[in-house]
Design a protein around this motif. Structure first.
Motif, PDB file in Angstrom:
ATOM      1  N   LEU A  19      43.367  41.160  49.274  1.00  0.00           N
ATOM      2  CA  LEU A  19      41.963  41.579  49.224  1.00  0.00           C
ATOM      3  C   LEU A  19      41.808  43.028  49.675  1.00  0.00           C
ATOM      4  O   LEU A  19      41.025  43.791  49.087  1.00  0.00           O
ATOM      5  CB  LEU A  19      41.116  40.654  50.094  1.00  0.00           C
ATOM      6  CG  LEU A  19      40.900  39.244  49.546  1.00  0.00           C
ATOM      7  CD1 LEU A  19      40.349  38.331  50.639  1.00  0.00           C
ATOM      8  CD2 LEU A  19      39.971  39.257  48.341  1.00  0.00           C
ATOM      9  N   ARG A  22      42.678  45.313  47.026  1.00  0.00           N
ATOM     10  CA  ARG A  22      41.624  45.412  46.015  1.00  0.00           C
ATOM     11  C   ARG A  22      40.431  46.243  46.485  1.00  0.00           C
ATOM     12  O   ARG A  22      39.452  46.383  45.767  1.00  0.00           O
ATOM     13  CB  ARG A  22      41.125  44.009  45.650  1.00  0.00           C
ATOM     14  CG  ARG A  22      42.192  43.050  45.120  1.00  0.00           C
ATOM     15  CD  ARG A  22      42.582  43.314  43.695  1.00  0.00           C
ATOM     16  NE  ARG A  22      43.483  42.278  43.213  1.00  0.00           N
ATOM     17  CZ  ARG A  22      43.092  41.213  42.506  1.00  0.00           C
ATOM     18  NH1 ARG A  22      41.813  41.076  42.188  1.00  0.00           N
ATOM     19  NH2 ARG A  22      43.974  40.322  42.106  1.00  0.00           N
ATOM     20  N   PHE A  24      38.628  45.754  49.522  1.00  0.00           N
ATOM     21  CA  PHE A  24      37.703  45.103  50.448  1.00  0.00           C
ATOM     22  C   PHE A  24      38.094  45.416  51.892  1.00  0.00           C
ATOM     23  O   PHE A  24      39.277  45.593  52.206  1.00  0.00           O
ATOM     24  CB  PHE A  24      37.711  43.588  50.251  1.00  0.00           C
ATOM     25  CG  PHE A  24      37.062  43.135  48.979  1.00  0.00           C
ATOM     26  CD1 PHE A  24      35.685  42.965  48.902  1.00  0.00           C
ATOM     27  CD2 PHE A  24      37.831  42.878  47.848  1.00  0.00           C
ATOM     28  CE1 PHE A  24      35.092  42.555  47.718  1.00  0.00           C
ATOM     29  CE2 PHE A  24      37.241  42.457  46.672  1.00  0.00           C
ATOM     30  CZ  PHE A  24      35.869  42.296  46.601  1.00  0.00           C
ATOM     31  N   HIS A  72      30.721  39.638  51.445  1.00  0.00           N
ATOM     32  CA  HIS A  72      30.969  39.180  50.074  1.00  0.00           C
ATOM     33  C   HIS A  72      31.486  37.747  50.029  1.00  0.00           C
ATOM     34  O   HIS A  72      31.128  36.981  49.129  1.00  0.00           O
ATOM     35  CB  HIS A  72      31.973  40.106  49.385  1.00  0.00           C
ATOM     36  CG  HIS A  72      32.352  39.665  48.004  1.00  0.00           C
ATOM     37  ND1 HIS A  72      31.532  39.851  46.907  1.00  0.00           N
ATOM     38  CD2 HIS A  72      33.440  39.005  47.543  1.00  0.00           C
ATOM     39  CE1 HIS A  72      32.108  39.357  45.836  1.00  0.00           C
ATOM     40  NE2 HIS A  72      33.264  38.828  46.194  1.00  0.00           N
ATOM     41  N   THR A 230      42.276  35.162  45.750  1.00  0.00           N
ATOM     42  CA  THR A 230      41.562  36.418  45.501  1.00  0.00           C
ATOM     43  C   THR A 230      40.755  36.337  44.209  1.00  0.00           C
ATOM     44  O   THR A 230      39.621  36.831  44.144  1.00  0.00           O
ATOM     45  CB  THR A 230      42.564  37.589  45.446  1.00  0.00           C
ATOM     46  OG1 THR A 230      43.204  37.706  46.723  1.00  0.00           O
ATOM     47  CG2 THR A 230      41.866  38.897  45.110  1.00  0.00           C
ATOM     48  N   THR A 234      36.705  36.883  43.876  1.00  0.00           N
ATOM     49  CA  THR A 234      36.237  38.124  43.260  1.00  0.00           C
ATOM     50  C   THR A 234      35.748  38.001  41.818  1.00  0.00           C
ATOM     51  O   THR A 234      34.979  38.850  41.379  1.00  0.00           O
ATOM     52  CB  THR A 234      37.354  39.193  43.304  1.00  0.00           C
ATOM     53  OG1 THR A 234      38.498  38.708  42.579  1.00  0.00           O
ATOM     54  CG2 THR A 234      37.754  39.502  44.735  1.00  0.00           C
ATOM     55  N   THR A 235      36.217  36.989  41.085  1.00  0.00           N
ATOM     56  CA  THR A 235      35.802  36.897  39.687  1.00  0.00           C
ATOM     57  C   THR A 235      34.299  36.664  39.587  1.00  0.00           C
ATOM     58  O   THR A 235      33.710  35.990  40.441  1.00  0.00           O
ATOM     59  CB  THR A 235      36.582  35.780  38.953  1.00  0.00           C
ATOM     60  OG1 THR A 235      36.356  35.888  37.544  1.00  0.00           O
ATOM     61  CG2 THR A 235      36.154  34.407  39.430  1.00  0.00           C
TER      62      THR A 235
END
Length: 288
Positions: A19, A22, A24, A72, A230, A234-235
């Motif tokens: 994460l 990516r 975050f 999130h 993940t 996230t999707t």
């Protein structure tokens, strides 16, 4: 910003790193200072977090409230594995397994839900194939995971209309320290069984240990599991459930469609084969 509980090692640690990679900011829940030192890196902020301790959950809530970034996701990964026959596992351990694997998850979800509602975030509950199919000696662990699945369904139906998504991830075999510890832990209650209990359950416990070791050795890596988690976090439009590992989907599918007695016979056959393999290895290792 994303919270990952149980991030000291294994799947939790790998998920925190994935994460962060990516982009975050990850609040990684750990229980020991040396675990915090090990995971601290760019994008990862270790948080002292035992989900069974209200004061630590409260401190995390305050930390999030002081941050201008939206929350999130909550990835509830913390857990323990204890395996023993229903008859032989002391009630104190039954209660502790449920405290960590169910009530702790509920407590942190309750605490962070207001922030998740504000940020239209999501809850990712890490369950198990044990939440769909309960093997012998898995009564406590599977019982808590079955309950977590039900709580997740109820929560999803409550908060989806409010903009919060709830996802369950069901891993099969994953090569982590938790799985290795589970095999060792399974033998602890066995040493306290009465002679009668040992006669009833000693052989099945050995067979289950062999199956656990085999499933772990052939399982996916923690990094592979982290990529699935993940994706769930996230999707844009996540599924309600994701499985991890080649064994997870078939086992869950069989548990869904097979009659109970048929599934019982299938499991019993598997255990007999495992017991035979274990006996052969024992004889081989005892030869000069």
């Amino acid at each position: 910003m994303i919270v990952v509980t149980g991030a000291s090692t294994g799947t939790g640690a790998s998920t925190a790193h994935e994460l962060a990679r990516r982009g975050f900011h990850v609040l990684a829940g750990v229980r020991r200072d040396h675990d915090a030192d090990a995971i601290r890196s760019t994008g990862i902020e270790p948080i002292n977090l035992d989900i069974t301790k209200p004061e630590q959950v409260k401190a995390l809530t305050a930390r999030i409230a002081d941050d201008p970034r939206a929350l999130h996701a909550l990835v509830s990964n913390a857990g323990i594995q204890v395996n023993a026959p229903v008859e032989a596992l002391p009630m104190t351990q039954w209660r502790w397994v449920f405290e960590v694997n169910l009530f702790g998850h509920i407590a942190i979800t309750q605490a962070l839900l207001p922030a998740l509602l504000r940020g239209k975030g999501r809850v990712i509950n890490i369950s198990s194939i044990g939440g769909k199919a309960a093997m012998p000696t898995y009564g406590a662990y599977a019982g808590a995971k079955f309950a977590l699945e039900a709580v997740s369904d109820s929560l999803r139906r409550e908060v989806t209309p409010l903009g919060v998504q709830v996802v369950v991830v069901e891993p099969g075999g994953v090569r982590t320290e938790m799985a290795t510890r589970g095999i060792a832990t399974a033998n602890q209650p066995a040493t306290q069984m009465t002679p009668e209990q040992d006669e009833r359950y000693g052989s099945p416990i050995q067979a289950i240990n062999t199956l656990m070791a085999s499933g772990t050795a052939s399982g996916v890596t923690a990094d592979t599991a982290a990529r699935v988690i993940t994706k769930a976090a996230t999707t844009r439009k996540p599924r309600t459930r994701y499985t991890i590992g080649q064994d997870a989907a078939p086992i869950i599918g069989l548990a869904r469609i097979l009659p109970d007695r048929t599934l019982d016979r299938l499991i019993a056959t598997n255990l007999r084969r495992s017991r035979t393999r274990s006996t052969r290895r024992g004889r081989s290792s005892s030869r000069p």
